[in-house]
Design a protein around this motif. Structure first.
Motif, PDB file in Angstrom:
ATOM      1  N   LEU A 174      67.726  10.538 112.364  1.00 32.24           N
ATOM      2  CA  LEU A 174      67.032  11.467 111.476  1.00 32.24           C
ATOM      3  C   LEU A 174      67.975  11.992 110.389  1.00 32.24           C
ATOM      4  N   ARG A 175      69.196  12.329 110.782  1.00 35.30           N
ATOM      5  CA  ARG A 175      70.162  12.807 109.783  1.00 35.30           C
ATOM      6  C   ARG A 175      70.467  11.711 108.757  1.00 35.30           C
ATOM      7  N   GLN A 176      70.647  10.489 109.241  1.00 38.51           N
ATOM      8  CA  GLN A 176      70.914   9.380 108.335  1.00 38.51           C
ATOM      9  C   GLN A 176      69.709   9.113 107.433  1.00 38.51           C
ATOM     10  N   GLY A 177      68.521   9.230 108.006  1.00 45.85           N
ATOM     11  CA  GLY A 177      67.317   9.044 107.207  1.00 45.85           C
ATOM     12  C   GLY A 177      67.209  10.059 106.099  1.00 45.85           C
ATOM     13  N   HIS A 178      67.600  11.290 106.412  1.00 45.49           N
ATOM     14  CA  HIS A 178      67.542  12.314 105.372  1.00 45.49           C
ATOM     15  C   HIS A 178      68.566  12.042 104.288  1.00 45.49           C
ATOM     16  N   GLU A 179      69.749  11.585 104.668  1.00 45.20           N
ATOM     17  CA  GLU A 179      70.754  11.257 103.660  1.00 45.20           C
ATOM     18  C   GLU A 179      70.255  10.165 102.726  1.00 45.20           C
ATOM     19  N   ARG A 180      69.502   9.234 103.268  1.00 47.42           N
ATOM     20  CA  ARG A 180      69.028   8.107 102.464  1.00 47.42           C
ATOM     21  C   ARG A 180      67.759   8.440 101.691  1.00 47.42           C
ATOM     22  N   PHE A 181      66.807   9.136 102.345  1.00 48.42           N
ATOM     23  CA  PHE A 181      65.482   9.317 101.758  1.00 48.42           C
ATOM     24  C   PHE A 181      65.154  10.760 101.386  1.00 48.42           C
ATOM     25  N   GLY A 182      65.946  11.728 101.887  1.00 47.09           N
ATOM     26  CA  GLY A 182      65.554  13.125 101.780  1.00 47.09           C
ATOM     27  C   GLY A 182      65.307  13.603 100.365  1.00 47.09           C
ATOM     28  N   GLU A 183      66.189  13.235  99.449  1.00 45.03           N
ATOM     29  CA  GLU A 183      66.033  13.707  98.068  1.00 45.03           C
ATOM     30  C   GLU A 183      64.748  13.167  97.448  1.00 45.03           C
ATOM     31  N   SER A 184      64.458  11.887  97.690  1.00 42.89           N
ATOM     32  CA  SER A 184      63.238  11.286  97.159  1.00 42.89           C
ATOM     33  C   SER A 184      61.995  11.892  97.797  1.00 42.89           C
ATOM     34  N   VAL A 185      62.037  12.118  99.121  1.00 39.66           N
ATOM     35  CA  VAL A 185      60.888  12.714  99.810  1.00 39.66           C
ATOM     36  C   VAL A 185      60.585  14.095  99.235  1.00 39.66           C
ATOM     37  N   GLN A 186      61.624  14.895  99.000  1.00 38.27           N
ATOM     38  CA  GLN A 186      61.392  16.226  98.451  1.00 38.27           C
ATOM     39  C   GLN A 186      60.916  16.152  97.006  1.00 38.27           C
ATOM     40  N   GLN A 187      61.460  15.230  96.220  1.00 36.85           N
ATOM     41  CA  GLN A 187      61.026  15.096  94.833  1.00 36.85           C
ATOM     42  C   GLN A 187      59.551  14.723  94.763  1.00 36.85           C
ATOM     43  N   GLN A 188      59.153  13.725  95.539  1.00 38.58           N
ATOM     44  CA  GLN A 188      57.760  13.307  95.534  1.00 38.58           C
ATOM     45  C   GLN A 188      56.878  14.341  96.229  1.00 38.58           C
TER      46      GLN A 188
END
Length: 255
Positions: free
Chosen positions: A222-236
């Motif tokens: 989950l932590r790695q997923g957030h590092e990879r996708f978190g910024e995009s998920v929050q932007q969208q």
């Protein structure tokens, strides 16, 4: 005549699951925020006399189907309140448990998420894609989004949509991820709203659920997923939340 920005009525069920990005964007749009905790015995407002208000129902680890247990009697009362709120076509956004409550209030149901044959129970936890069931440019809630978006999943139940609902988004394992009822109600099984700091709290406090769904490496994934996708998920997610609050704000001016 100046129109007063609506109030965001946050119905919260557990300390760690707060409004996060929804509150941030509501404040950007000039809204005031009121938080109510039904799980702590706080009363919900009268739907008839409550005006210029958008209800935001948040998530929690409990199941809608457990609402008849004595310890969760507050959830049955909340469901009865939400049913009347919905019948009055008051604007509401439900996230995770909140989306499940909204679906039941509108005549749908909730059951454990299962896959395969014979059916096997599944907890959908982690970063994964949802795909839209309509062209985003043709749906006000989805304008500015791509045909498929990454989100955070964290649930073990599945919504059975009420007849009046329009399905907007699905994941590989759970068809009912995002839905709309007319122009006053929106349900989001997945999470666009979660901030990085609160994700860490979820990982710490809901460790057993993560491990049961993803194995012992789940928290780190989950932590790695957030590092990879978190910024995009929050932007969208900000795009989706802004679209949603604009749609629901328009309903607060309706008789």
């Amino acid at each position: 005549m100046t129109t007063l920005a609506p109030t965001l009525l946050v119905v919260q069920h557990i300390d760690r699951e707060g409004p996060d990005l929804v509150a941030e964007i509501a404040l950007e749009q000039g809204m005031s925020i009121q938080t109510i905790r039904p799980d702590q015995g706080e009363p919900l407002p009268d739907p008839i006399s409550t005006q210029n208000t958008i209800a935001l129902l948040l998530g929690g680890p409990m199941s809608v189907e457990d609402r008849h247990q004595d310890a969760l009697a507050w959830m049955q009362r909340e469901l009865e309140w939400l049913t009347f709120w919905h019948q009055q076509q008051k604007p509401v956004l439900g996230i995770c448990l909140g989306a499940q409550l909204l679906a039941v209030a509108a005549g749908g149901s909730v059951k454990p998420l299962q896959v395969g044959l014979p059916p096997q129970p599944l907890k959908e936890v982690g970063f994964g894609a949802i795909h839209w069931q309509t062209e985003p440019s043709q749906e006000p809630l989805l304008r500015g989004l791509q045909p498929s978006e990454m989100v955070l999943h964290w649930h073990g139940d599945r919504i059975q949509l009420p007849p009046a609902a329009t399905l907007l988004g699905s994941s590989l394992h759970c068809p009912e991820q995002v839905f709309r009822i007319a122009k006053h109600a929106v349900g989001l099984q997945c999470h666009f709203e979660l901030s990085r700091s609160n994700l860490e709290r979820w990982i710490e406090e809901d460790h057993d659920t993560i491990v049961s769904a993803m194995g012992p490496e789940g928290p780190e994934r989950l932590r790695q997923g957030h590092e990879r996708f978190g910024e995009s998920v929050q932007q969208q997610g900000r795009i989706f939340i802004r679209n949603t609050l604009r749609l629901l704000s328009a309903r607060t001016t309706k008789p």
